[in-house]
Write an enzyme that holds these catalytic residues in place. Structure first.
Site, PDB file in Angstrom:
ATOM      1  N   LYS B 159       0.951  -1.705  -0.645  1.00 40.16           N
ATOM      2  CA  LYS B 159       0.801  -0.268   0.228  1.00 40.16           C
ATOM      3  C   LYS B 159       1.059   1.296  -0.057  1.00 40.16           C
ATOM      4  O   LYS B 159       1.674   0.784   0.816  1.00 40.16           O
ATOM      5  CB  LYS B 159      -0.790  -0.218   1.255  1.00 40.16           C
ATOM      6  CG  LYS B 159      -1.964  -0.881   0.993  1.00 40.16           C
ATOM      7  CD  LYS B 159      -2.515  -0.176   2.756  1.00 40.16           C
ATOM      8  CE  LYS B 159      -4.181  -1.249   2.689  1.00 40.16           C
ATOM      9  NZ  LYS B 159      -4.810  -1.139   3.912  1.00 40.16           N
ATOM     10  N   GLY B 166      -7.479   2.505  -3.223  1.00 36.89           N
ATOM     11  CA  GLY B 166      -6.734   1.788  -4.154  1.00 36.89           C
ATOM     12  C   GLY B 166      -5.716   2.408  -4.608  1.00 36.89           C
ATOM     13  O   GLY B 166      -5.574   0.590  -5.159  1.00 36.89           O
ATOM     14  N   GLU B 201       1.092  -5.384   4.534  1.00 36.48           N
ATOM     15  CA  GLU B 201      -0.085  -5.112   5.163  1.00 36.48           C
ATOM     16  C   GLU B 201      -0.575  -6.699   4.577  1.00 36.48           C
ATOM     17  O   GLU B 201      -0.236  -7.660   3.420  1.00 36.48           O
ATOM     18  CB  GLU B 201      -1.910  -4.575   5.034  1.00 36.48           C
ATOM     19  CG  GLU B 201      -1.885  -4.417   6.373  1.00 36.48           C
ATOM     20  CD  GLU B 201      -3.561  -3.001   5.720  1.00 36.48           C
ATOM     21  OE1 GLU B 201      -3.297  -2.560   5.997  1.00 36.48           O
ATOM     22  OE2 GLU B 201      -3.970  -3.918   5.636  1.00 36.48           O
ATOM     23  N   HIS B 209     -16.713  -8.289   7.872  1.00 43.95           N
ATOM     24  CA  HIS B 209     -16.952  -7.019   8.760  1.00 43.95           C
ATOM     25  C   HIS B 209     -17.381  -7.396   9.805  1.00 43.95           C
ATOM     26  O   HIS B 209     -18.696  -7.272  10.268  1.00 43.95           O
ATOM     27  CB  HIS B 209     -17.273  -5.390   8.567  1.00 43.95           C
ATOM     28  CG  HIS B 209     -17.766  -4.801   9.647  1.00 43.95           C
ATOM     29  ND1 HIS B 209     -16.272  -3.629   9.407  1.00 43.95           N
ATOM     30  CD2 HIS B 209     -18.148  -4.696  10.336  1.00 43.95           C
ATOM     31  CE1 HIS B 209     -16.630  -3.136  10.319  1.00 43.95           C
ATOM     32  NE2 HIS B 209     -18.024  -3.672  11.276  1.00 43.95           N
ATOM     33  N   LYS B 238     -21.701   0.389   5.017  1.00 45.18           N
ATOM     34  CA  LYS B 238     -22.558  -0.384   6.053  1.00 45.18           C
ATOM     35  C   LYS B 238     -23.641  -0.335   4.876  1.00 45.18           C
ATOM     36  O   LYS B 238     -24.655   0.432   5.223  1.00 45.18           O
ATOM     37  CB  LYS B 238     -22.247  -0.548   6.795  1.00 45.18           C
ATOM     38  CG  LYS B 238     -21.382  -1.032   7.552  1.00 45.18           C
ATOM     39  CD  LYS B 238     -21.629  -0.669   9.235  1.00 45.18           C
ATOM     40  CE  LYS B 238     -20.162  -0.812   9.297  1.00 45.18           C
ATOM     41  NZ  LYS B 238     -19.772   0.005  11.063  1.00 45.18           N
ATOM     42  N   ASN B 292     -15.876   2.304  18.342  1.00 41.96           N
ATOM     43  CA  ASN B 292     -16.793   3.145  18.298  1.00 41.96           C
ATOM     44  C   ASN B 292     -17.114   3.458  19.294  1.00 41.96           C
ATOM     45  O   ASN B 292     -17.973   2.398  20.228  1.00 41.96           O
ATOM     46  CB  ASN B 292     -17.946   2.713  17.251  1.00 41.96           C
ATOM     47  CG  ASN B 292     -17.082   2.950  15.644  1.00 41.96           C
ATOM     48  OD1 ASN B 292     -15.394   3.371  15.307  1.00 41.96           O
ATOM     49  ND2 ASN B 292     -17.421   1.930  14.720  1.00 41.96           N
ATOM     50  N   ARG B 294     -19.306   5.239  20.831  1.00 40.46           N
ATOM     51  CA  ARG B 294     -21.096   5.622  20.070  1.00 40.46           C
ATOM     52  C   ARG B 294     -22.240   4.542  19.999  1.00 40.46           C
ATOM     53  O   ARG B 294     -21.087   4.026  19.930  1.00 40.46           O
ATOM     54  CB  ARG B 294     -20.981   7.248  18.865  1.00 40.46           C
ATOM     55  CG  ARG B 294     -20.543   6.609  17.610  1.00 40.46           C
ATOM     56  CD  ARG B 294     -21.245   6.323  15.971  1.00 40.46           C
ATOM     57  NE  ARG B 294     -20.803   5.451  15.472  1.00 40.46           N
ATOM     58  CZ  ARG B 294     -19.684   6.057  15.093  1.00 40.46           C
ATOM     59  NH1 ARG B 294     -18.696   6.020  14.954  1.00 40.46           N
ATOM     60  NH2 ARG B 294     -20.010   4.951  13.742  1.00 40.46           N
ATOM     61  N   VAL B 297     -25.126   3.093  14.462  1.00 37.34           N
ATOM     62  CA  VAL B 297     -26.301   2.781  13.346  1.00 37.34           C
ATOM     63  C   VAL B 297     -27.481   1.486  13.073  1.00 37.34           C
ATOM     64  O   VAL B 297     -28.739   1.656  13.633  1.00 37.34           O
ATOM     65  CB  VAL B 297     -26.061   3.297  11.770  1.00 37.34           C
ATOM     66  CG1 VAL B 297     -27.385   3.223  10.833  1.00 37.34           C
ATOM     67  CG2 VAL B 297     -24.872   4.676  11.234  1.00 37.34           C
TER      68      VAL B 297
END
Lengths: 221, 451
Positions: B159, B166, B201, B209, B238, B292, B294, B297
């Site tokens: 990368k 990408g 990587e 996920h 998502k 995250n 929080r 969603v």
């Protein structure tokens, strides 16, 4: 330089050069409302008439930088070609005001006003008066509406116990300050924007006003 | 029982509606902050009071901590719920609340800061034994790259250090190809980003996920509520989420859950949070991605299978109440799926399409839930995200949930704006989806590739 039109003719507004920042150290809070001593400069910028602007944000920043570097002036006012810029340095916390400080206009030293007392949650929440609109019988003809340019605490006088900036029936010029709106200790003075007579005052002193709420009606000349 | 009398809902859209509903169930009054564009929103109509905090542009309204705290103080709110997005993961807002004795419904500024920086979060996770995706720092030579690639194991992904989107990325399958690929990738990176630097990587060909919901209270209790599988995404957005994941067995679930709880405990987590993992379908290993701090969603799928109310939990936690659940009480019942209904043109690169909703007929029935702020005549403003609502179903098993969702999608009639409903119908009936065989690149590589 970019030519930008004033969004609403005679609107006057004011902003602060630096945003509210979290305190460097948690213990520094000078007061409950203040995470840290705030920006020590207040700026007022006013469109004097509705015409294409010859100044933009970058110019203001440049002027600010100059003022900041010289450190010799407590207050600077620039008036040119349809606009006026007013910059006033606040005193550092704990230091006295500069002796030659002129009567407060654009900004207030940090503690001139009592802090807004957080409203108790047991009080009922009243609905604030609706904004003046075209259906409002008081609005029309040559009536100029001053709306809150930001949410905050509305103050009618420069400091507690002092005379209000304006009363109903009073004659004002476009440059006159009619009130102050405070957001987290930043005091923003609001100009009349037009020459005329104060017709109505629609917000109560020390009350929270929301964005866009009608504050004053002025019978313009 | 400690609770709040009045809460400021500092968000918009469906999550504002969701928080107002949760407050109402808890007997808490709400004040919702609205921008000028949201004066007529459903949240504004539902809350006990709506207060306008600024113009439509979020930077002048929803993204101003000072205005939000001022609004809370001026209306007598004891706490602020930040929803998701906007300032929900803002350490400044959390701190400003604390300084003004307003409860921030979320973790402390310190916790937000420690998890907010991705690189720092990865090293914190590593310090408690949760590995991130194996990789290298900036590569300085081919021999160094070879050595690291041997350690990580082929295939690896090269990368660009300054890259994104990408470009400059290359998959290398074996050591003999490494030097040539490095030269090519480096030249590409130089041309695209003005920086030839590369890093490496582990290439995970089939990645899912998987994220774990956690709850921590102010008394030191931390639990997890199982996982969500959010592999159906497009460009990291998502689209479909489900719980439980079709590939996670009870053993793996407790490993993932324990890892998430360990990390949360390490940072003294208080509130609802999500630990995100990348799951390698082949090796069945998981790697830490980020945390995250929080409500997410997609939280409803967890609520459906666990029978909990995560937003109510957030509020109770902030009020100082201990968690009602212990880890042993948490059970995943049945299967839940959520489809995000966005005002987007799926035939045209999912381009957001604001507009007025002229017709809105939501599906109804047992085990169907719709979290939305829309109504007939509502104008979807162009200033914010395109989410119209979330359709959630709960079946006894995954097949039943898919069937239920398909029916619900077919019965959901929206006119005025294009929506993602046709996309969801197509995705749900695809064999890869029905067999639970979806990875994070599935939408782009299979669903939208030569049909």
């Amino acid at each position: 330089m970019q030519n930008r039109r004033a969004a609403q003719g005679n609107q006057s507004w004011l902003s602060t050069p630096s945003r509210l920042r979290p305190p460097a150290k948690a213990q520094r809070s000078a007061s409950k409302l203040l995470p840290e001593p705030q920006a020590h400069v207040s700026i007022s910028f006013q469109f004097l008439e509705d015409k294409p602007m010859s100044i933009d944000r970058n110019d203001v920043h440049r002027i600010l930088k100059l003022v900041d570097e010289t450190e010799r002036f407590a207050e600077v006012e620039v008036e040119l070609d349809g606009w006026r810029l007013h910059i006033r340095r606040h005193s550092e916390p704990g230091q006295p005001e500069p002796a030659n400080a002129p009567a407060p206009m654009a900004g207030q030293a940090v503690d001139d006003h009592p802090r807004i007392s957080p409203r108790s949650s047991s009080e009922s929440i009243s609905t604030p008066p609706k904004s003046a609109s075209s259906s409002d019988p008081a609005v029309g003809g040559n009536v100029h509406v001053i709306k809150a340019p930001l949410l905050g605490t509305f103050y009618r006088s420069p400091a507690p116990g002092e005379k209000p900036f304006v009363e109903v029936g009073q004659r004002v010029t476009a440059e006159d300050t009619v009130c102050i709106i405070e957001v987290m200790k930043l005091f923003n003075s609001i100009g009349a924007g037009v020459n005329g007579v104060i017709k109505e005052i629609r917000a109560a002193d020390s009350e929270l006003v929301e964005y866009g709420q009608t504050l004053f009606l002025i019978q313009a000349d | 029982m400690k609770t709040f009398h009045r809460v400021l809902v500092a968000n918009r859209g469906e999550i504002a509606v969701r928080v107002i509903n949760a407050c109402r169930e808890l007997g808490i009054e709400t004040v919702v902050t609205v921008s000028e564009a949201d004066r007529e929103s459903l949240a504004a109509k539902m809350a006990d009071k709506a207060i306008c905090i600024g113009p439509a542009r979020a930077t002048d309204s929803y993204l101003r901590p000072d205005t939000l705290v001022m609004a809370a103080l001026g209306t007598g709110c004891e706490a602020i719920h930040p929803g998701y997005g906007f300032l929900s993961e803002s350490a400044s807002l959390s701190r400003l609340c604390k300084d003004n004795e307003i409860r921030f419904i979320g973790p402390s500024a310190k916790t937000i800061e420690s998890m907010g920086n991705k690189i720092a979060a990865v090293s914190i996770a590593k310090s408690v034994g949760i590995a991130g995706v194996p990789g290298s720092g900036r590569l300085t030579s081919t021999s160094e790259a070879k050595r690291i690639a041997e350690e990580i194991g082929y295939p690896i992904l090269l990368k660009a250090s300054s890259g994104g989107g990408g470009r400059g990325m290359r998959v290398v399958g074996r050591a003999s190809e490494l030097a040539a690929e490095m030269t090519a990738a480096s030249a590409e990176a130089e041309a695209a980003f003005g920086d030839p630097a590369l890093y490496m990587e582990k290439f995970i060909e089939r990645a899912r996920h998987i994220e774990v919901q956690i709850l921590g209270d102010t008394h030191g209790n931390i639990i997890h509520l199982g996982e969500r599988d959010c592999s159906t995404q497009r460009r990291h957005q998502k689209l479909i989420e489900e719980s439980p994941s079709p590939v996670i067995d009870p053993d793996l679930r407790s490993q993932l859950g324990e890892a998430a709880v360990r990390l949360a405990r390490h940072v003294g987590y208080q509130g609802a949070g999500t630990v995100e993992f990348l799951f390698d379908d082949h090796t069945r290993k998981f790697y830490f991605l980020e945390m995250n701090t929080r409500i997410q969603v997609e939280h409803p799928v967890t609520e459906m299978v666990t029978g909990s109310d995560l937003v109510a939990e957030q509020i109770r936690i902030a009020a100082g109440q201990p968690l009602a659940l212990r880890q042993t009480d948490v059970r995943l019942e049945g299967h839940a799926i959520e489809c995000r209904i966005n005002a987007e043109d799926t035939e045209n690169s999912f381009m957001p399409r604001p507009g007025v909703i002229t017709h809105w007929l939501p599906p109804s029935g047992d085990n169907i839930r719709l979290d939305s702020h829309c109504y007939i005549g509502y104008g979807v403003p162009p200033f914010y995200d395109s989410l119209l609502g979330k359709l959630i179903v709960h079946g006894r098993n995954r097949a039943e949930a898919i069937q239920l969702m398909s029916n619900a999608l077919h019965n959901f009639k929206i006119e005025g704006v294009p929506t993602t409903i046709p996309f969801h119908i197509r995705a749900l009936q695809h064999e890869n989806f029905t067999t639970g065989n979806v990875t994070t690149r599935w939408v782009e590589e299979t669903l939208f590739h030569g049909n």
